[in-house]
Scaffold this motif. Sequence first.
Motif, PDB file in Angstrom:
ATOM      1  N   ILE A  63       0.851  -1.190   0.000  1.00 35.00           N
ATOM      2  CA  ILE A  63       0.000   0.000   0.000  1.00 35.00           C
ATOM      3  C   ILE A  63       0.886   1.239   0.000  1.00 35.00           C
ATOM      4  O   ILE A  63       2.032   1.199   0.470  1.00 35.00           O
ATOM      5  N   PRO A  64       0.381   2.345  -0.520  1.00 36.51           N
ATOM      6  CA  PRO A  64       1.167   3.578  -0.496  1.00 36.51           C
ATOM      7  C   PRO A  64       1.454   4.014   0.943  1.00 36.51           C
ATOM      8  O   PRO A  64       0.577   3.950   1.814  1.00 36.51           O
ATOM      9  N   LEU A  65       2.663   4.447   1.179  1.00 36.59           N
ATOM     10  CA  LEU A  65       3.081   4.871   2.512  1.00 36.59           C
ATOM     11  C   LEU A  65       2.158   5.938   3.082  1.00 36.59           C
ATOM     12  O   LEU A  65       1.846   5.919   4.269  1.00 36.59           O
ATOM     13  N   ASN A  66       1.691   6.850   2.243  1.00 39.28           N
ATOM     14  CA  ASN A  66       0.840   7.931   2.741  1.00 39.28           C
ATOM     15  C   ASN A  66      -0.538   7.444   3.188  1.00 39.28           C
ATOM     16  O   ASN A  66      -1.285   8.197   3.792  1.00 39.28           O
ATOM     17  N   GLU A  67      -0.876   6.178   2.936  1.00 41.77           N
ATOM     18  CA  GLU A  67      -2.132   5.614   3.435  1.00 41.77           C
ATOM     19  C   GLU A  67      -1.969   4.953   4.802  1.00 41.77           C
ATOM     20  O   GLU A  67      -2.952   4.527   5.409  1.00 41.77           O
ATOM     21  N   VAL A  68      -0.743   4.873   5.290  1.00 40.07           N
ATOM     22  CA  VAL A  68      -0.489   4.302   6.610  1.00 40.07           C
ATOM     23  C   VAL A  68      -0.772   5.377   7.652  1.00 40.07           C
ATOM     24  O   VAL A  68      -0.168   6.444   7.642  1.00 40.07           O
ATOM     25  N   GLU A  69      -1.728   5.093   8.523  1.00 38.95           N
ATOM     26  CA  GLU A  69      -2.073   6.022   9.593  1.00 38.95           C
ATOM     27  C   GLU A  69      -1.590   5.440  10.912  1.00 38.95           C
ATOM     28  O   GLU A  69      -1.897   4.294  11.250  1.00 38.95           O
ATOM     29  N   ILE A  70      -0.853   6.242  11.635  1.00 38.51           N
ATOM     30  CA  ILE A  70      -0.315   5.832  12.921  1.00 38.51           C
ATOM     31  C   ILE A  70      -1.108   6.547  14.018  1.00 38.51           C
ATOM     32  O   ILE A  70      -1.259   7.764  13.986  1.00 38.51           O
ATOM     33  N   LYS A  71      -1.608   5.782  14.962  1.00 36.97           N
ATOM     34  CA  LYS A  71      -2.351   6.363  16.084  1.00 36.97           C
ATOM     35  C   LYS A  71      -1.386   6.671  17.233  1.00 36.97           C
ATOM     36  O   LYS A  71      -0.339   6.046  17.357  1.00 36.97           O
ATOM     37  N   ALA A  72      -1.761   7.622  18.060  1.00 39.19           N
ATOM     38  CA  ALA A  72      -0.943   7.959  19.229  1.00 39.19           C
ATOM     39  C   ALA A  72      -0.705   6.700  20.060  1.00 39.19           C
ATOM     40  O   ALA A  72      -1.632   5.941  20.329  1.00 39.19           O
ATOM     41  N   GLY A  73       0.525   6.468  20.420  1.00 43.55           N
ATOM     42  CA  GLY A  73       0.882   5.311  21.235  1.00 43.55           C
ATOM     43  C   GLY A  73       1.150   4.042  20.451  1.00 43.55           C
ATOM     44  O   GLY A  73       1.633   3.062  21.015  1.00 43.55           O
ATOM     45  N   GLN A  74       0.831   4.028  19.160  1.00 40.96           N
ATOM     46  CA  GLN A  74       1.061   2.835  18.345  1.00 40.96           C
ATOM     47  C   GLN A  74       2.551   2.652  18.102  1.00 40.96           C
ATOM     48  O   GLN A  74       3.272   3.607  17.818  1.00 40.96           O
ATOM     49  N   LYS A  75       3.018   1.426  18.217  1.00 44.61           N
ATOM     50  CA  LYS A  75       4.427   1.114  17.997  1.00 44.61           C
ATOM     51  C   LYS A  75       4.587   0.496  16.608  1.00 44.61           C
ATOM     52  O   LYS A  75       3.868  -0.443  16.259  1.00 44.61           O
ATOM     53  N   VAL A  76       5.534   1.038  15.843  1.00 41.02           N
ATOM     54  CA  VAL A  76       5.744   0.597  14.465  1.00 41.02           C
ATOM     55  C   VAL A  76       7.230   0.337  14.248  1.00 41.02           C
ATOM     56  O   VAL A  76       8.080   1.097  14.713  1.00 41.02           O
ATOM     57  N   ALA A  77       7.528  -0.728  13.544  1.00 39.94           N
ATOM     58  CA  ALA A  77       8.888  -1.022  13.105  1.00 39.94           C
ATOM     59  C   ALA A  77       8.872  -1.128  11.583  1.00 39.94           C
ATOM     60  O   ALA A  77       7.994  -1.776  11.017  1.00 39.94           O
ATOM     61  N   MET A  78       9.818  -0.472  10.935  1.00 40.72           N
ATOM     62  CA  MET A  78       9.922  -0.469   9.473  1.00 40.72           C
ATOM     63  C   MET A  78      11.143  -1.276   9.064  1.00 40.72           C
ATOM     64  O   MET A  78      12.256  -1.014   9.542  1.00 40.72           O
ATOM     65  N   ILE A  79      10.946  -2.229   8.177  1.00 41.37           N
ATOM     66  CA  ILE A  79      12.044  -3.037   7.659  1.00 41.37           C
ATOM     67  C   ILE A  79      12.441  -2.486   6.301  1.00 41.37           C
ATOM     68  O   ILE A  79      11.598  -2.304   5.417  1.00 41.37           O
ATOM     69  N   LEU A  80      13.726  -2.231   6.157  1.00 41.08           N
ATOM     70  CA  LEU A  80      14.295  -1.784   4.890  1.00 41.08           C
ATOM     71  C   LEU A  80      15.226  -2.879   4.401  1.00 41.08           C
ATOM     72  O   LEU A  80      15.986  -3.450   5.179  1.00 41.08           O
ATOM     73  N   GLY A  81      15.191  -3.148   3.122  1.00 41.48           N
ATOM     74  CA  GLY A  81      15.998  -4.230   2.589  1.00 41.48           C
ATOM     75  C   GLY A  81      17.302  -3.775   1.979  1.00 41.48           C
ATOM     76  O   GLY A  81      17.593  -2.582   1.873  1.00 41.48           O
ATOM     77  N   ASN A  82      18.056  -4.748   1.566  1.00 41.66           N
ATOM     78  CA  ASN A  82      19.283  -4.526   0.828  1.00 41.66           C
ATOM     79  C   ASN A  82      18.942  -3.827  -0.483  1.00 41.66           C
ATOM     80  O   ASN A  82      17.929  -4.142  -1.112  1.00 41.66           O
ATOM     81  N   GLU A  83      19.785  -2.909  -0.908  1.00 40.40           N
ATOM     82  CA  GLU A  83      19.535  -2.119  -2.117  1.00 40.40           C
ATOM     83  C   GLU A  83      19.269  -2.999  -3.347  1.00 40.40           C
ATOM     84  O   GLU A  83      18.392  -2.721  -4.130  1.00 40.40           O
ATOM     85  N   GLY A  84      20.003  -4.072  -3.486  1.00 40.30           N
ATOM     86  CA  GLY A  84      19.836  -4.914  -4.667  1.00 40.30           C
ATOM     87  C   GLY A  84      18.822  -6.028  -4.498  1.00 40.30           C
ATOM     88  O   GLY A  84      18.003  -6.287  -5.371  1.00 40.30           O
ATOM     89  N   ARG A  85      18.839  -6.693  -3.348  1.00 34.90           N
ATOM     90  CA  ARG A  85      17.994  -7.869  -3.138  1.00 34.90           C
ATOM     91  C   ARG A  85      16.669  -7.549  -2.468  1.00 34.90           C
ATOM     92  O   ARG A  85      15.750  -8.359  -2.499  1.00 34.90           O
TER      93      ARG A  85
END
Length: 143
Positions: A78-100
Amino acid sequence: MTIANLGAIIRSASGLGVDAVLLTPKCVDPWYRRSARVSMGTVFDLPWVRMQSWPEDLQTLKNHGYEMLAMELTDDAIPLNEVEIKAGQKVAMILGNEGRGVTDEALAAVDRTVIIPMHRDVDSLNVGAASAIAFWHLCSAPR
């Protein structure tokens, strides 16, 4: 992930309000001279931890109430701008290797995949630039 990309990610994470950075066991060392220089020294101020067991440690984060996001070009992303974070919500973002990209094991463990919508047939941004956009969006939500 390259040393320079990690430095850029840490710099953006620090400047945009990320609480901590978690590194996979095989990720380059953030204290390498070039990484520390690209991070503008923020690697010495921002908490970071090298996880011991990948991707099993993702379940530990989920058990502690984190919503797991991965930035990856998948059919159900989904588009990042559609992600809504509520106060107190804990989020972790995984970023991958540039190539893989993000590993299949990590993708199986996340709650959602997200993308930054692009124009002019550009598929994606450099992981350093993409991380800055993601961090700004996620950290600008009420805490």
